[in-house]
Design an enzyme around this catalytic site. Structure first.
Site, PDB file in Angstrom:
ATOM      1  N   LYS A   1      -7.013  -4.743  -3.135  1.00  0.00           N
ATOM      2  CA  LYS A   1      -7.821  -5.207  -1.997  1.00  0.00           C
ATOM      3  C   LYS A   1      -8.755  -4.105  -1.507  1.00  0.00           C
ATOM      4  CE  LYS A   1      -4.232  -4.111   1.346  1.00  0.00           C
ATOM      5  NZ  LYS A   1      -4.955  -3.006   2.000  1.00  0.00           N
TER       6      LYS A   1
ATOM      7  N   HIS B   1     -10.313   7.240   1.816  1.00  0.00           N
ATOM      8  CA  HIS B   1      -8.927   7.151   1.321  1.00  0.00           C
ATOM      9  C   HIS B   1      -8.885   6.092   0.223  1.00  0.00           C
ATOM     10  CE1 HIS B   1      -9.332   4.001   4.358  1.00  0.00           C
ATOM     11  NE2 HIS B   1      -8.516   3.292   3.585  1.00  0.00           N
TER      12      HIS B   1
ATOM     13  N   ASP C   1       0.789  -1.250   0.000  1.00  0.00           N
ATOM     14  CA  ASP C   1       0.000   0.000   0.000  1.00  0.00           C
ATOM     15  C   ASP C   1       0.816   1.293   0.000  1.00  0.00           C
ATOM     16  OD1 ASP C   1      -1.895  -1.953   0.229  1.00  0.00           O
ATOM     17  OD2 ASP C   1      -2.849  -1.175   2.026  1.00  0.00           O
TER      18      ASP C   1
ATOM     19  N   CYS D   1      -2.063  -2.720   7.623  1.00  0.00           N
ATOM     20  CA  CYS D   1      -1.963  -3.685   6.526  1.00  0.00           C
ATOM     21  C   CYS D   1      -0.690  -4.518   6.567  1.00  0.00           C
ATOM     22  CB  CYS D   1      -2.148  -2.973   5.196  1.00  0.00           C
ATOM     23  SG  CYS D   1      -3.859  -2.402   5.022  1.00  0.00           S
TER      24      CYS D   1
END
Ligand code: VGL
Ligand code: ZN
Length: 194
Positions: free
Chosen positions: A96, A71, A10, A140
């Protein structure tokens, strides 16, 4: 021997300073991530890059019952990989959080463009050892590392290539401790041997 792979979690505009859910100093790890990607590329080892990729209305966002400000809304600038990240063309993108009813913190909840789950891809490629860096340590990255260990994979957490949100002070330190206790090894760049 089982193949090793790099997972860049990410590293997107919204998680970096200037974005809508910034990880303090999140952008500072760009060069280190690039360094790790160069090493994996030199060795011909696979690189995965995950992206948080939410619909505008999702139970993940505060307004619809979750805990986060909007976001990484799919297709927006905030959802793009940060421009300082030099992803090689061979990098495998994992998406995801694109369903409206999931948080999907873990990359094990992600899928490739052709709809394969991460676990399936790892099995196909005979990958048994993940090196993990990216954002955010306490969400994450943590969820991904713990899932990988549960799946019986070896995990090396890249301590110089992660940054945390720290909603509560100390969350990242505690997350690193938890990942270690569950079996993750930790290294920094000088200790990388591929
Ligand atoms: C993340 C909070 C919300 C992450 C994603 O990538 O760590 N954190 N959605
Ligand atoms: Zn998210």
């Amino acid at each position: 021997m089982e193949t090793r792979a790099l997972v860049v979690v990410d590293f997107q505009n919204d998680f970096c300073p200037g974005g809508s859910l910034p990880v303090p100093e999140g952008d500072r790890i760009a060069d280190i991530l690039n360094g790790y990607m160069e090493r994996f590329t030199e060795e011909g080892l696979p690189i995965f890059a995950s992206r948080d990729w939410h619909p505008p209305k999702t139970s993940h966002f505060k307004e619809y019952g979750g805990i986060w400000p909007p976001h990484c809304v799919m297709g927006t600038r905030g959802a793009e990989f940060h421009p300082a990240l030099r992803l090689p063309p061979s990098a495998i993108i994992l998406t995801k959080g694109d369903r409206p009813d999931e948080d999907a913190y873990s990359v094990f909840q992600a899928h490739t463009d052709d709809g394969k789950g991460f676990k399936e891809v790892l099995e196909e490629m005979n990958i048994g050892h993940l090196h993990v860096g990216g954002l955010a340590t306490d969400y994450c990255v943590r969820a991904t590392v713990l899932d990988a260990l549960r799946e019986g994979l070896r995990v090396t957490l890249l301590l110089d290539a992660i940054k945390g949100v720290d909603v509560e002070e100390g969350d990242s330190v505690r997350a690193i401790e938890e990942m270690r206790q569950n079996g993750a090894d930790t290294i920094t760049m000088e200790q990388l041997s591929l």
